[in-house]
Design a protein around this motif. Sequence first.
Motif, PDB file in Angstrom:
ATOM      1  N   MET A 417       3.580   4.687  -3.984  1.00  0.00           N
ATOM      2  CA  MET A 417       3.557   3.462  -4.780  1.00  0.00           C
ATOM      3  C   MET A 417       3.611   2.223  -3.891  1.00  0.00           C
ATOM      4  O   MET A 417       2.835   1.273  -4.053  1.00  0.00           O
ATOM      5  N   ILE A 418       4.541   2.241  -2.955  1.00  0.00           N
ATOM      6  CA  ILE A 418       4.697   1.080  -2.068  1.00  0.00           C
ATOM      7  C   ILE A 418       3.447   0.898  -1.202  1.00  0.00           C
ATOM      8  O   ILE A 418       2.986  -0.226  -0.964  1.00  0.00           O
ATOM      9  N   THR A 419       2.877   2.011  -0.733  1.00  0.00           N
ATOM     10  CA  THR A 419       1.655   1.928   0.079  1.00  0.00           C
ATOM     11  C   THR A 419       0.514   1.324  -0.729  1.00  0.00           C
ATOM     12  O   THR A 419      -0.225   0.447  -0.243  1.00  0.00           O
ATOM     13  N   ALA A 420       0.364   1.778  -1.990  1.00  0.00           N
ATOM     14  CA  ALA A 420      -0.691   1.241  -2.848  1.00  0.00           C
ATOM     15  C   ALA A 420      -0.446  -0.235  -3.148  1.00  0.00           C
ATOM     16  O   ALA A 420      -1.388  -1.042  -3.207  1.00  0.00           O
ATOM     17  N   GLU A 421       0.832  -0.599  -3.343  1.00  0.00           N
ATOM     18  CA  GLU A 421       1.176  -1.997  -3.611  1.00  0.00           C
ATOM     19  C   GLU A 421       0.844  -2.864  -2.400  1.00  0.00           C
ATOM     20  O   GLU A 421       0.284  -3.970  -2.529  1.00  0.00           O
ATOM     21  N   ASN A 422       1.176  -2.385  -1.208  1.00  0.00           N
ATOM     22  CA  ASN A 422       0.871  -3.141   0.011  1.00  0.00           C
ATOM     23  C   ASN A 422      -0.640  -3.269   0.221  1.00  0.00           C
ATOM     24  O   ASN A 422      -1.124  -4.305   0.677  1.00  0.00           O
ATOM     25  N   ASP A 423      -1.356  -2.205  -0.099  1.00  0.00           N
ATOM     26  CA  ASP A 423      -2.819  -2.265   0.023  1.00  0.00           C
ATOM     27  C   ASP A 423      -3.392  -3.331  -0.910  1.00  0.00           C
ATOM     28  O   ASP A 423      -4.325  -4.061  -0.549  1.00  0.00           O
ATOM     29  N   LEU A 424      -2.836  -3.414  -2.127  1.00  0.00           N
ATOM     30  CA  LEU A 424      -3.305  -4.443  -3.062  1.00  0.00           C
ATOM     31  C   LEU A 424      -2.967  -5.835  -2.548  1.00  0.00           C
ATOM     32  O   LEU A 424      -3.791  -6.761  -2.625  1.00  0.00           O
ATOM     33  N   LEU A 425      -1.765  -5.999  -2.026  1.00  0.00           N
ATOM     34  CA  LEU A 425      -1.384  -7.304  -1.483  1.00  0.00           C
ATOM     35  C   LEU A 425      -2.299  -7.717  -0.330  1.00  0.00           C
ATOM     36  O   LEU A 425      -2.720  -8.875  -0.226  1.00  0.00           O
ATOM     37  N   THR A 426      -2.606  -6.783   0.532  1.00  0.00           N
ATOM     38  CA  THR A 426      -3.518  -7.065   1.645  1.00  0.00           C
ATOM     39  C   THR A 426      -4.900  -7.434   1.129  1.00  0.00           C
ATOM     40  O   THR A 426      -5.540  -8.379   1.625  1.00  0.00           O
ATOM     41  N   ALA A 427      -5.369  -6.688   0.122  1.00  0.00           N
ATOM     42  CA  ALA A 427      -6.692  -6.970  -0.457  1.00  0.00           C
ATOM     43  C   ALA A 427      -6.712  -8.349  -1.105  1.00  0.00           C
ATOM     44  O   ALA A 427      -7.690  -9.097  -0.978  1.00  0.00           O
ATOM     45  N   GLN A 428      -5.635  -8.695  -1.810  1.00  0.00           N
ATOM     46  CA  GLN A 428      -5.558 -10.020  -2.430  1.00  0.00           C
ATOM     47  C   GLN A 428      -5.521 -11.121  -1.373  1.00  0.00           C
ATOM     48  O   GLN A 428      -6.180 -12.161  -1.517  1.00  0.00           O
TER      49      GLN A 428
END
Length: 452
Positions: A417-428
């Motif tokens: 979950m945290i990895t996916a959240e960080n990936d989204l933050l990076t993408a944003q």
Amino acid sequence: MQLQRKLIGLLGAMMPLAGVYAQQQPPATKDVQPLSVQQAIDYALANRNSIKTAKLDELIALARNKEVSGLALPNISATGTFQDNPVIQKQLIDASNFSDTIPKGTLVPFAFGLKYNALGQVNVQQVLFDPSVMVALQARKTLEELANKSVVKAEIDVKSDVYQSYYQVLSAQKAHKFLSENISRLDKMLGETQEIYKNGLAEKLDVDRLTVQVTNLRTEERKLANTIDVTIATLKYQIGMPLNQQVLLTDTLDVNQVKNIGEDGSFSYQNRIEYQLLDAQKRTNEYDLKRYKFAHLPTLAAFGNFGASRQSNTFNYFKSEMWYGYVAWGLNLNVPIFNGNQRRSQTDQAFLRLKKSETDLDNIRQSIDLERQTSAITFKNNVYTLDAQDKNMQLAQEVLESTRIKYREGVGSSLEMITAENDLLTAQSNYFSALYEAIRAKIAYLKANGKL
């Protein structure tokens, strides 16, 4: 998070400047002022000191042109003189010239003039033919145009600054909105995980990981909020608004509008104010050369003098005594013959300045061609990057949703979950960086094509 750090680093350097500016501003109303990008530009054009300075320079040029116009008008002056002669100079004259009975060589001292003398005179001069005056009158319109274009250039530079500052604020605000949504989503997930942990279906490690992630995001949110305050302060500085004036930006950041440049295929070098300035300067140098070429021609002027004088041995000028008037007029012709080759040297210098102007025009044409090509390529690349980052952000969002479902169903871990959240933050973050770069590229493209 990279976007937030970039904005903080970029705008942090502007904070001392904004602070100095704030100290110089008068108190402002506490009412919130709505501000669209067009209103921001209009406000800047009315209040930026650089615009005011350019307009003052234009007024100075117009006043100088009026001074040139005065060269062709009559020059009228009046003088008055009063003279007291306590001791009148005497000269020796041969008295035999006035009488045959006086022996030759009889010298008698004689005083010419009286003790008091008064004189009033009016002088009039009018240029009839002077090539330098004629050329100066012809150049007035070009000089006025040159001064006006300097104002236009200052306005274009201000527009570019305001556009970038305004959309920088919108970009930061939109990034803050996305970050707040991420925090709300993760905070909700943290609450659910804590309940699951209480029921013994989750590990404390899962709770701790999510807690650390939420804390980090809230820290970034505060940094981004501070960044937005700095960008708004920078915008106020760019438009000449007091920094303590509250504003509300009313425009929205439309991605489709950013991508649209309204290209119609038409372009002329005259669209660029820099080219117009150099072209006007070239025409000014042409008049300068013409002036020196005509300097060998004669000049003709008319003059007239009229006045009245009175002389007396007693100071009785307040009585109605006789004043003797006089009038004189004539023409003054001046024919240059030789001035040590100065005129030739001045003509050569004016000719070289004209050639330099022609070279400058050719150079700026090449520079404009390069700017147009470079800005077009940069804009296309940034739009391509923006589209790619948009798709990447959407994909990261989908991955996060899938990971969240797996986590709720108990087949996924908090680490995923945290990895996916960080990936989204990076993408944003990458998306908003690309969005702002696309905005800057569009402004540069419009400026390069003279459409700003």
